[in-house]
Design a protein around this motif. Structure first.
Motif, PDB file in Angstrom:
ATOM      1  N   ALA A   1      27.746   4.706 -39.987  1.00  0.00           N
ATOM      2  CA  ALA A   1      26.282   4.660 -39.905  1.00  0.00           C
ATOM      3  C   ALA A   1      25.808   5.586 -38.797  1.00  0.00           C
ATOM      4  O   ALA A   1      26.537   5.847 -37.844  1.00  0.00           O
ATOM      5  N   LYS A   2      24.601   6.089 -38.969  1.00  0.00           N
ATOM      6  CA  LYS A   2      23.998   6.926 -37.929  1.00  0.00           C
ATOM      7  C   LYS A   2      22.586   6.447 -37.634  1.00  0.00           C
ATOM      8  O   LYS A   2      21.832   6.086 -38.539  1.00  0.00           O
ATOM      9  N   TYR A   3      22.288   6.481 -36.361  1.00  0.00           N
ATOM     10  CA  TYR A   3      20.944   6.154 -35.888  1.00  0.00           C
ATOM     11  C   TYR A   3      20.483   7.316 -35.034  1.00  0.00           C
ATOM     12  O   TYR A   3      21.292   7.985 -34.384  1.00  0.00           O
ATOM     13  N   THR A   4      19.181   7.561 -35.030  1.00  0.00           N
ATOM     14  CA  THR A   4      18.689   8.683 -34.238  1.00  0.00           C
ATOM     15  C   THR A   4      17.403   8.313 -33.518  1.00  0.00           C
ATOM     16  O   THR A   4      16.689   7.393 -33.929  1.00  0.00           O
ATOM     17  N   ARG A   5      17.168   9.015 -32.446  1.00  0.00           N
ATOM     18  CA  ARG A   5      16.010   8.723 -31.619  1.00  0.00           C
ATOM     19  C   ARG A   5      15.671   9.974 -30.815  1.00  0.00           C
ATOM     20  O   ARG A   5      16.561  10.704 -30.379  1.00  0.00           O
ATOM     21  N   ILE A   6      14.387  10.222 -30.612  1.00  0.00           N
ATOM     22  CA  ILE A   6      13.958  11.363 -29.804  1.00  0.00           C
ATOM     23  C   ILE A   6      13.751  10.931 -28.356  1.00  0.00           C
ATOM     24  O   ILE A   6      13.110   9.909 -28.093  1.00  0.00           O
ATOM     25  N   ASN A   7      14.276  11.704 -27.441  1.00  0.00           N
ATOM     26  CA  ASN A   7      13.920  11.514 -26.034  1.00  0.00           C
ATOM     27  C   ASN A   7      12.596  12.244 -25.806  1.00  0.00           C
ATOM     28  O   ASN A   7      12.562  13.468 -25.676  1.00  0.00           O
ATOM     29  N   GLN A   8      11.525  11.477 -25.792  1.00  0.00           N
ATOM     30  CA  GLN A   8      10.194  12.084 -25.713  1.00  0.00           C
ATOM     31  C   GLN A   8       9.859  12.586 -24.309  1.00  0.00           C
ATOM     32  O   GLN A   8       8.874  13.292 -24.121  1.00  0.00           O
ATOM     33  N   GLU A   9      10.698  12.250 -23.339  1.00  0.00           N
ATOM     34  CA  GLU A   9      10.517  12.777 -21.983  1.00  0.00           C
ATOM     35  C   GLU A   9      10.942  14.243 -21.906  1.00  0.00           C
ATOM     36  O   GLU A   9      10.446  15.005 -21.079  1.00  0.00           O
ATOM     37  N   THR A  10      11.900  14.614 -22.751  1.00  0.00           N
ATOM     38  CA  THR A  10      12.422  15.982 -22.671  1.00  0.00           C
ATOM     39  C   THR A  10      11.980  16.863 -23.837  1.00  0.00           C
ATOM     40  O   THR A  10      12.126  18.083 -23.777  1.00  0.00           O
ATOM     41  N   CYS A  11      11.458  16.249 -24.908  1.00  0.00           N
ATOM     42  CA  CYS A  11      10.949  17.038 -26.048  1.00  0.00           C
ATOM     43  C   CYS A  11       9.824  17.938 -25.564  1.00  0.00           C
ATOM     44  O   CYS A  11       8.924  17.494 -24.850  1.00  0.00           O
ATOM     45  N   ILE A  12       9.898  19.225 -25.954  1.00  0.00           N
ATOM     46  CA  ILE A  12       8.850  20.168 -25.546  1.00  0.00           C
ATOM     47  C   ILE A  12       7.956  20.554 -26.725  1.00  0.00           C
ATOM     48  O   ILE A  12       7.277  21.574 -26.700  1.00  0.00           O
TER      49      ILE A  12
ATOM     50  N   ILE B   1      16.568   2.101 -34.515  1.00  0.00           N
ATOM     51  CA  ILE B   1      17.164   0.874 -35.066  1.00  0.00           C
ATOM     52  C   ILE B   1      17.379   0.922 -36.575  1.00  0.00           C
ATOM     53  O   ILE B   1      17.998   0.026 -37.134  1.00  0.00           O
ATOM     54  N   GLU B   2      16.865   1.958 -37.224  1.00  0.00           N
ATOM     55  CA  GLU B   2      16.978   2.052 -38.679  1.00  0.00           C
ATOM     56  C   GLU B   2      18.051   3.083 -39.033  1.00  0.00           C
ATOM     57  O   GLU B   2      18.020   4.197 -38.537  1.00  0.00           O
ATOM     58  N   GLU B   3      18.995   2.709 -39.893  1.00  0.00           N
ATOM     59  CA  GLU B   3      20.059   3.639 -40.294  1.00  0.00           C
ATOM     60  C   GLU B   3      19.481   4.860 -40.983  1.00  0.00           C
ATOM     61  O   GLU B   3      18.609   4.736 -41.848  1.00  0.00           O
ATOM     62  N   VAL B   4      19.992   6.031 -40.618  1.00  0.00           N
ATOM     63  CA  VAL B   4      19.602   7.262 -41.301  1.00  0.00           C
ATOM     64  C   VAL B   4      20.305   7.274 -42.667  1.00  0.00           C
ATOM     65  O   VAL B   4      21.520   7.086 -42.730  1.00  0.00           O
TER      66      VAL B   4
ATOM     67  N   LEU C   1      20.581  12.311 -45.816  1.00  0.00           N
ATOM     68  CA  LEU C   1      19.829  13.091 -44.825  1.00  0.00           C
ATOM     69  C   LEU C   1      20.699  13.546 -43.648  1.00  0.00           C
ATOM     70  O   LEU C   1      20.202  14.163 -42.703  1.00  0.00           O
ATOM     71  N   TYR C   2      22.009  13.278 -43.728  1.00  0.00           N
ATOM     72  CA  TYR C   2      22.898  13.636 -42.611  1.00  0.00           C
ATOM     73  C   TYR C   2      22.905  15.148 -42.339  1.00  0.00           C
ATOM     74  O   TYR C   2      22.931  15.562 -41.186  1.00  0.00           O
ATOM     75  N   ASP C   3      22.895  15.955 -43.390  1.00  0.00           N
ATOM     76  CA  ASP C   3      22.905  17.415 -43.197  1.00  0.00           C
ATOM     77  C   ASP C   3      21.633  17.874 -42.480  1.00  0.00           C
ATOM     78  O   ASP C   3      21.689  18.679 -41.547  1.00  0.00           O
ATOM     79  N   ASP C   4      20.498  17.318 -42.913  1.00  0.00           N
ATOM     80  CA  ASP C   4      19.230  17.645 -42.267  1.00  0.00           C
ATOM     81  C   ASP C   4      19.260  17.228 -40.799  1.00  0.00           C
ATOM     82  O   ASP C   4      18.802  17.960 -39.915  1.00  0.00           O
TER      83      ASP C   4
ATOM     84  N   LYS D   1      18.841  12.287 -29.984  1.00  0.00           N
ATOM     85  CA  LYS D   1      20.032  11.477 -29.782  1.00  0.00           C
ATOM     86  C   LYS D   1      20.513  10.929 -31.111  1.00  0.00           C
ATOM     87  O   LYS D   1      19.718  10.505 -31.936  1.00  0.00           O
ATOM     88  N   VAL D   2      21.827  10.934 -31.308  1.00  0.00           N
ATOM     89  CA  VAL D   2      22.420  10.357 -32.508  1.00  0.00           C
ATOM     90  C   VAL D   2      23.553   9.444 -32.072  1.00  0.00           C
ATOM     91  O   VAL D   2      24.317   9.786 -31.172  1.00  0.00           O
ATOM     92  N   SER D   3      23.625   8.271 -32.699  1.00  0.00           N
ATOM     93  CA  SER D   3      24.673   7.323 -32.352  1.00  0.00           C
ATOM     94  C   SER D   3      25.127   6.589 -33.599  1.00  0.00           C
ATOM     95  O   SER D   3      24.395   6.507 -34.594  1.00  0.00           O
ATOM     96  N   SER D   4      26.332   6.071 -33.570  1.00  0.00           N
ATOM     97  CA  SER D   4      26.820   5.259 -34.684  1.00  0.00           C
ATOM     98  C   SER D   4      26.298   3.833 -34.595  1.00  0.00           C
ATOM     99  O   SER D   4      26.494   3.030 -35.496  1.00  0.00           O
ATOM    100  N   GLN D   5      25.613   3.533 -33.487  1.00  0.00           N
ATOM    101  CA  GLN D   5      25.044   2.201 -33.316  1.00  0.00           C
ATOM    102  C   GLN D   5      23.567   2.325 -32.973  1.00  0.00           C
ATOM    103  O   GLN D   5      23.117   3.370 -32.517  1.00  0.00           O
ATOM    104  N   PRO D   6      22.807   1.262 -33.195  1.00  0.00           N
ATOM    105  CA  PRO D   6      21.385   1.307 -32.840  1.00  0.00           C
ATOM    106  C   PRO D   6      21.213   1.765 -31.387  1.00  0.00           C
ATOM    107  O   PRO D   6      21.983   1.379 -30.512  1.00  0.00           O
ATOM    108  N   ILE D   7      20.220   2.605 -31.170  1.00  0.00           N
ATOM    109  CA  ILE D   7      20.020   3.226 -29.859  1.00  0.00           C
ATOM    110  C   ILE D   7      18.976   2.441 -29.084  1.00  0.00           C
ATOM    111  O   ILE D   7      17.817   2.388 -29.461  1.00  0.00           O
ATOM    112  N   GLU D   8      19.417   1.837 -28.018  1.00  0.00           N
ATOM    113  CA  GLU D   8      18.501   1.035 -27.199  1.00  0.00           C
ATOM    114  C   GLU D   8      17.649   1.943 -26.332  1.00  0.00           C
ATOM    115  O   GLU D   8      18.047   3.033 -25.962  1.00  0.00           O
ATOM    116  N   LEU D   9      16.495   1.450 -25.992  1.00  0.00           N
ATOM    117  CA  LEU D   9      15.555   2.200 -25.159  1.00  0.00           C
ATOM    118  C   LEU D   9      16.186   2.759 -23.889  1.00  0.00           C
ATOM    119  O   LEU D   9      15.976   3.898 -23.524  1.00  0.00           O
TER     120      LEU D   9
END
Ligand code: F3S
Length: 78
Positions: free
Chosen positions: A1-12, A43-46, A50-53, A67-75
């Protein structure tokens, strides 16, 4: 499984991720990216189709903000 999340502090707000993976990422009013799947909670599986995208988006982000993780990404992890 893959989960993803944007670090909005560093996104430009470069706008690359949503072009690479429009079904995963969108932008807020300031152009900062977020994950559409779960409102950027990581928290939602990708879906596998959509893995290639996702990979394209990660490698294309100039600030390494996706960020990408095999587990849900905590804040607190980002
Ligand atoms: Fe931000 Fe990186 Fe997307 S800078 S807009 S998270 S490609």
């Amino acid at each position: 499984a893959k989960y993803t999340r944007i670090n909005q502090e560093t996104c430009i707000a470069c706008g690359s991720c949503g072009a690479c993976a429009p079904e995963i990422f969108d932008y807020n009013d300031e152009g900062i990216a977020f994950v559409l799947l779960d409102d950027n909670q990581g928290i939602e599986e990708v879906p596998e189709d959509l893995y290639d995208d996702l990979e394209d988006a990660v490698s294309g982000c100039p600030t390494d903000s996706i960020k990408v993780s095999s587990q849900p990404i905590e804040l607190q992890e980002i």
